[in-house]
Design an enzyme around this catalytic site. Structure first.
Site, PDB file in Angstrom:
ATOM      1  N   ASP A  15       0.815  -1.227   0.000  1.00  0.00           N
ATOM      2  CA  ASP A  15       0.000   0.000   0.000  1.00  0.00           C
ATOM      3  C   ASP A  15       0.844   1.271   0.000  1.00  0.00           C
ATOM      4  OD1 ASP A  15      -2.261  -1.690   0.276  1.00  0.00           O
ATOM      5  OD2 ASP A  15      -1.943  -1.750   2.437  1.00  0.00           O
ATOM      6  N   LYS A  18       2.247   2.028  -4.977  1.00  0.00           N
ATOM      7  CA  LYS A  18       2.940   1.497  -6.164  1.00  0.00           C
ATOM      8  C   LYS A  18       2.088   1.620  -7.416  1.00  0.00           C
ATOM      9  CE  LYS A  18       3.440  -2.605  -4.576  1.00  0.00           C
ATOM     10  NZ  LYS A  18       2.924  -2.360  -3.215  1.00  0.00           N
ATOM     11  N   GLY A  42      -4.184  -4.633  -4.421  1.00  0.00           N
ATOM     12  CA  GLY A  42      -5.191  -3.688  -4.897  1.00  0.00           C
ATOM     13  C   GLY A  42      -4.491  -2.407  -5.261  1.00  0.00           C
ATOM     14  N   HIS A  43      -4.316  -2.186  -6.550  1.00  0.00           N
ATOM     15  CA  HIS A  43      -3.584  -1.006  -6.985  1.00  0.00           C
ATOM     16  C   HIS A  43      -4.563   0.075  -7.423  1.00  0.00           C
ATOM     17  CE1 HIS A  43       0.344  -3.412  -7.782  1.00  0.00           C
ATOM     18  NE2 HIS A  43       0.110  -3.176  -6.523  1.00  0.00           N
ATOM     19  N   GLN A 226       2.187  -6.218  -3.000  1.00  0.00           N
ATOM     20  CA  GLN A 226       2.464  -6.226  -1.557  1.00  0.00           C
ATOM     21  C   GLN A 226       3.752  -5.426  -1.285  1.00  0.00           C
ATOM     22  OE1 GLN A 226       1.523  -9.591  -2.919  1.00  0.00           O
ATOM     23  NE2 GLN A 226      -0.504  -8.789  -2.552  1.00  0.00           N
TER      24      GLN A 226
HETATM   25  P1  IMP Z   1      -2.655 -12.873   1.965  1.00  0.00           P
HETATM   26  O1  IMP Z   1      -1.717 -12.279   0.972  1.00  0.00           O
HETATM   27  O2  IMP Z   1      -4.113 -12.707   1.604  1.00  0.00           O
HETATM   28  O3  IMP Z   1      -2.291 -14.282   2.298  1.00  0.00           O
HETATM   29  O4  IMP Z   1      -2.491 -12.048   3.336  1.00  0.00           O
HETATM   30  C1  IMP Z   1      -1.300 -12.123   4.110  1.00  0.00           C
HETATM   31  C2  IMP Z   1      -0.944 -10.768   4.723  1.00  0.00           C
HETATM   32  O5  IMP Z   1      -0.559  -9.872   3.678  1.00  0.00           O
HETATM   33  C3  IMP Z   1      -2.098 -10.084   5.446  1.00  0.00           C
HETATM   34  O6  IMP Z   1      -1.577  -9.344   6.541  1.00  0.00           O
HETATM   35  C4  IMP Z   1      -2.656  -9.110   4.419  1.00  0.00           C
HETATM   36  O7  IMP Z   1      -3.305  -8.006   5.004  1.00  0.00           O
HETATM   37  C5  IMP Z   1      -1.368  -8.685   3.722  1.00  0.00           C
HETATM   38  N1  IMP Z   1      -1.576  -8.255   2.339  1.00  0.00           N
HETATM   39  C6  IMP Z   1      -1.803  -9.012   1.253  1.00  0.00           C
HETATM   40  N2  IMP Z   1      -1.911  -8.256   0.155  1.00  0.00           N
HETATM   41  C7  IMP Z   1      -1.730  -6.980   0.547  1.00  0.00           C
HETATM   42  C8  IMP Z   1      -1.694  -5.726  -0.151  1.00  0.00           C
HETATM   43  O8  IMP Z   1      -1.828  -5.629  -1.372  1.00  0.00           O
HETATM   44  N3  IMP Z   1      -1.461  -4.623   0.630  1.00  0.00           N
HETATM   45  C9  IMP Z   1      -1.268  -4.701   1.963  1.00  0.00           C
HETATM   46  N4  IMP Z   1      -1.283  -5.844   2.656  1.00  0.00           N
HETATM   47  C10 IMP Z   1      -1.513  -6.971   1.948  1.00  0.00           C
END
Ligand code: IMP
Length: 438
Positions: A15, A18, A42-43, A226
């Site tokens: 977040d 990017k 989520g971009h 991420q």
């Molecule tokens: P997962 O990727 O759904 O397995 O989530 C694992 C961890 O990564 C959790 O803490 C999510 O909130 C975090 N996470 C996954 N994708 C994002 C993102 O795009 N932005 C911020 N945090 C993310």
């Protein structure tokens, strides 16, 4: 910069903005490739006031001549992908012959979500606070050599057998462990065989496509999802995502070699946020954190969850720049700090009474960090309308210089708002980008 390629990576917990930065930079690139994660990302991109949230398709797609590649390192939910394609078409964005999906990418199926939802709320399990998209279980199957790849999904016989076998196994596990109702393999097959037909025109061997593009002298950007601290190896394990979010993931996640990477651009907020569980040394629990959240509109683009907020963490940024080999930094959301008279910044950690300048590997160490803060002067002037670095208030320039000096990477660009034009590139970075243009 040698090869006309760059990896753009999140320097913190995701977040960092990017999406907007990749969109701005994609002007200089012919191809943009995603290399890790799935529709957990989520971009958010705002163009002329219109808001787009892209979850799977690289942001380059919003530039008419830019090709968008979904690499082999991705876990692809075909239904989510087709939904995104549909939304882009409705908005008048051309996706045909512009979006390419790796035949080697892994497929997310409904039982991955089923297992994840059940496991996250099961007693005795470590809650990670995932996005509930089935990302982790899909990567588990990949590593267990039990996954379904896109190329296999296009073969209807293989698809059918895979779904039958997998449902047999996953239903039994989910029922035994979590009491979950079983999924119906015939129904899943019906839905996914149709999805496969619609997916097929997008599928290709993207490793050949990317390597050919590089040989042809085209410029290629690798778009991270991420952030560094969510990387499966280098992040705050186990509170991480299940893929290689750091720059190294661009290699294994697309099929280009390490010598083909020209530069690494890290994107960092001027402060820090995190969604989900896990340690966060500079987190603010009181009104200061709420204030940053409100000013920065810090709510998850995918799940809508409020993001945890804290001051800039320089040991974290140094670590991130080290593991990514970051050459340039892009600092986003400077405007969120506009009204502050003083801005605390973390310059070191204290653990059990000792000063530590490195990132501890263990969660206990991370949780017991007391941040050592220094206070910088705020600028208390709006920066949203500023378009040139030299016109930023003196105190804002000093904040950035301090960040640059302490983090070990050069500042290339600063962003003071969500729109494309609320961005200023420093001359050396602008020059370096020019040399990338194909
Ligand atoms: P997962 O990727 O759904 O397995 O989530 C694992 C961890 O990564 C959790 O803490 C999510 O909130 C975090 N996470 C996954 N994708 C994002 C993102 O795009 N932005 C911020 N945090 C993310």
């Amino acid at each position: 910069m040698q090869a006309k390629t760059a990896v753009v990576v999140g320097a913190q917990w995701g977040d960092e903005g990017k999406g907007k930065i990749v969109d701005v930079l994609s002007e200089n690139f012919s191809v943009v490739a995603r290399y890790a994660g799935g529709h957990n990302a989520g971009h958010t991109v705002i163009i002329g006031g219109q808001k787009f949230i892209l979850q799977l398709i690289p942001c380059g797609i919003l530039r008419p001549d830019c090709q968008a590649v979904i690499g082999n390192g991705i876990v692809l939910d075909p239904i989510a992908f087709l939904r995104e394609v549909g939304k882009l078409r409705d908005l008048g964005v051309n996706v045909d012959k512009q979006v390419f999906v790796s035949n080697r990418a892994q497929v997310i199926l409904p039982y991955h979500r089923m297992i994840e939802l059940a496991a996250e709320s099961a007693p005795g399990r470590q809650k990670i606070g995932t996005t509930s998209r089935g990302i982790g279980p899909a990567y588990e199957d990949k590593m267990a050599r039990n996954g379904l790849r896109v190329v296999d999904m296009l073969n209807s016989n293989l698809l059918k057998t895979h779904i039958q076998n997998a449902c047999h196994e996953k239903n039994a596990i989910a029922h035994a462990l979590f009491g979950t109702e079983p999924l119906n393999p015939a129904q899943i097959y019906e839905e996914y065989v149709k999805a496969a037909e619609q997916l097929a025109p997008f599928v290709t061997d993207t490793a050949y496509l990317l390597n050919q593009a590089i040989r042809d002298g085209k410029s290629v950007m690798f778009e991270g999802a991420q952030g560094t601290m969510l990387d499966i190896d280098h992040g705050t394990y186990p509170f991480v995502t299940s893929s290689s979010a750091t720059a190294g993931g661009a290699i294994t996640g697309t099929g280009v070699g390490p010598t083909a990477i020209g530069t690494v651009i890290g994107v960092t907020k001027a402060y820090v946020t995190r969604v989900g569980e896990g340690p966060f040394p500079t987190e603010l629990h009181g009104p200061e954190g709420e204030d940053l959240r409100a000013r920065g509109h810090e709510f998850g683009a995918v799940t809508g969850r409020p993001r945890r907020c804290g001051w800039l963490d320089l040991p974290l940024l140094r670590y991130s720049n080290m593991v990514n080999g970051t050459e340039w930094l892009v600092v986003t959301k400077m405007d969120v700090l506009d009204s502050l008279a003083e801005i605390p910044v973390c310059v070191g950690y204290e653990i059990d009474g000792k000063r530590v300048d490195t990132m501890p590997a263990d969660v206990r160490g991370l949780e017991s960090i007391k941040p050592i803060l220094t206070t910088l002067k705020g600028w208390q002037e709006p920066t949203e309308q500023i378009r040139e670095y030299d016109k930023l208030p003196k105190a804002a320039q000093e904040y950035l210089r301090f960040l640059e000096k302490e983090s070990g990477a050069r500042i290339g660009m600063v962003s003071t708002g969500p729109d494309r034009d609320q961005t200023m590139a420093l001359p050396d970075f602008a020059q370096a980008l020019k040399s990338l243009e194909a």
